[in-house]
Each structure stands twice: as structure tokens, then as C-alpha cells.
Scaffold this motif. Structure first.
Motif, PDB file in Angstrom:
ATOM      1  N   ARG A   1      -9.770   4.092  -5.638  1.00 54.45           N
ATOM      2  CA  ARG A   1      -9.385   2.855  -6.307  1.00 54.45           C
ATOM      3  C   ARG A   1     -10.050   2.817  -7.669  1.00 54.45           C
TER       4      ARG A   1
ATOM      5  N   THR B   1     -13.640   4.186  -1.485  1.00 56.19           N
ATOM      6  CA  THR B   1     -13.379   2.837  -1.973  1.00 56.19           C
ATOM      7  C   THR B   1     -14.629   1.989  -1.768  1.00 56.19           C
TER       8      THR B   1
ATOM      9  N   GLY C   1      -7.695   6.169   0.705  1.00 53.66           N
ATOM     10  CA  GLY C   1      -8.159   4.842   1.059  1.00 53.66           C
ATOM     11  C   GLY C   1      -9.569   4.815   1.593  1.00 53.66           C
TER      12      GLY C   1
ATOM     13  N   TYR D   1       0.833  -1.206   0.000  1.00 46.82           N
ATOM     14  CA  TYR D   1       0.000   0.000   0.000  1.00 46.82           C
ATOM     15  C   TYR D   1       0.868   1.258   0.000  1.00 46.82           C
TER      16      TYR D   1
ATOM     17  N   TYR E   1      -1.021   1.918  -6.167  1.00 40.00           N
ATOM     18  CA  TYR E   1      -1.846   2.031  -4.968  1.00 40.00           C
ATOM     19  C   TYR E   1      -1.651   0.807  -4.071  1.00 40.00           C
TER      20      TYR E   1
END
Length: 242
Positions: free
Chosen positions: A177, A150, A147, A51, A210
Motif C-alpha cells: 500500500r 501493509t 495485502g 479490492y 488497489y
């Protein structure tokens, strides 16, 4: 030391927990329960899956600040919306940002963020799918969100509240994402907010790194000085690396 087979098993287990979190349909109670159990192992799991989102969001924040905001980094006020365990805050502090506040749905994740000691204040129990009632309008120079936009977590409509708490001529820096951007009509919501004069897309890193198994888009939005009219710098697609 873990054997290669053990390492593979740990990576697979980490990916399963990440995937499981995407099936919670944005339900605040289910998400809070899930992250209550995951908080202690979260950093290890996302680290095993490569990540790098927090580092990229922080670097993009630094680039936007240098390009558009005259104030020194040490006095730029930042809200880390969905701060989790504080991975992004640590990266921002490394780059010279000092006035960082955080919020998260999970009290347990918020406590982990407090323990980093890079935040002035972290508030837990905040659902980004609802109004940010504890936060005044035009409070922050930059709002960051990594994050969080998502699958199974926060809907694109949350951008409206992020824009509200950001000062005129300030910025929102966010990751999405790729799967989320494609299935949750994120760009359609961006266009609606742009048409309403609420925010202006200024930069995008498309299909950038990512997680090991999926890329993401990284966005910079400016909040117009006059919220009733469009304006601000035109959107530019940046190279795939900073």
C-alpha cells in the motif's frame, strides 16, 4: 436487496474493519485474534471496498513468468505468503498456475484458503515477521505476497526470508500500500537487500489500483543466481495498467 443507504453503511463498516487491522502494530497475537473474528466476512468486506490487489499481483506474476521463466505455468512452484482466504490463489489458478502452496498467520483464514481447493497445501500459524522455519531455502520458483506488506502487519525485513525460500533466478511479486511504502522505509530495505546481493528489483507498477480509498505499488524482485553479487535485469517502471 440492500437500499443505497444500507449499502453505504456496509461499505463504511467494511472500511472501518480494514482500517482497524492497520492499528495492530504487527503483533502476532493481536493479528491472529482480529482475523479469527474477521475470516468469515473478509471476502465480502474487501469486495465492497473494491479490492483488486490479488488480480493485479496474479497478472503481474503471469507476465513475469512469461517474460523470464521457461517452464510452463502448470509446473511453476508458487508460495502465496500471507494467503488469507485464498483470493490470490484463485486468480493464479485462473491463469494456469497449478502448484500453489500458501501460508498465513491466521488458522481461520488458512482454512478458508484450503476450501478454495486451488492450493496443494496451506499452513496456518506462520508469522511472516519471523523466520520461516518450516520452509527450506530455494524451494519455490515464485513467491507472491499481496495485502500483507501493509500497516500494522508485516515489516519490510520479511523480504529477506521471502528471498531465501525463492530459488535463484526466481521471483518475488509483492504489493505495498502506498501509505505503507512511505512510512515503513520499504524502499530503504529494498536497497539494503539489493546492496547485499539478496534480491534485484526488476519491475514496479507505481500508484496502481488497489482499494477504493488508496493505491498501491506492485513489485517484482529477482533472486540472483549468485547471492553474493548484484545482477539481473534492471528495474523498469511499467505502465500503470497491465
Amino acid at each position: 436487496m440492500n437500499t443505497p443507504d444500507q449499502q453505504t453503511a456496509l461499505e463504511q463498516a467494511a472500511r472501518k474493519r480494514i482500517k482497524d487491522s492497520h492499528a495492530l502494530d504487527g503483533d502476532a497475537d493481536r493479528l491472529a485474534h482480529f482475523y479469527r473474528g474477521w475470516a468469515s466476512g473478509y471476502d465480502l468486506d474487501v469486495g465492497r471496498d473494491g479490492y483488486c490487489g490479488p488480480m493485479i499481483v496474479a497478472e503481474l506474476t503471469g507476465a513475469v513468468q512469461t517474460a523470464y521463466l521457461a517452464k510452463e505455468r502448470a509446473v511453476i512452484t508458487i508460495l502465496d505468503a500471507g494467503c488469507g482466504t485464498g483470493l490470490l490463489g484463485v486468480q493464479l489458478e485462473r491463469l494456469g498456475f497449478r502448484l500453489i502452496e500458501g501460508l498465513d498467520l491466521s488458522e481461520e483464514m488458512a482454512e478458508k484458503a484450503r476450501q478454495t481447493r486451488v492450493y496443494r497445501h496451506v499452513r496456518g500459524g506462520v508469522d511472516l515477521n519471523g523466520p520461516l522455519s518450516h520452509y527450506s531455502s530455494a524451494s519455490y520458483d515464485i513467491t507472491v505476497c499481496c495485502g500483507v506488506l501493509t500497516l500494522g502487519h508485516v515489516r519490510p525485513e520479511a523480504l529477506r526470508e521471502l528471498a531465501r525460500v525463492t530459488r535463484p533466478n526466481g521471483f518475488i511479486i509483492a504489493s505495498t500500500r502506498r501509505s505503507y511504502a512511505e512510512t515503513e522505509c520499504f524502499e530503504e530495505e529494498v536497497r539494503r537487500l539489493e546492496d547485499a546481493g539478496i534480491l534485484v528489483p526488476t519491475q514496479r507498477l507505481k500508484d496502481a489500483r488497489y482499494l477504493a480509498e488508496e493505491d498501491a505499488h506492485y513489485w517484482a524482485f529477482q533472486v540472483p543466481e549468485n547471492p553474493s553479487a548484484n545482477g539481473g535485469p534492471a528495474m523498469t517502471t511499467l505502465p500503470k495498467t497491465l
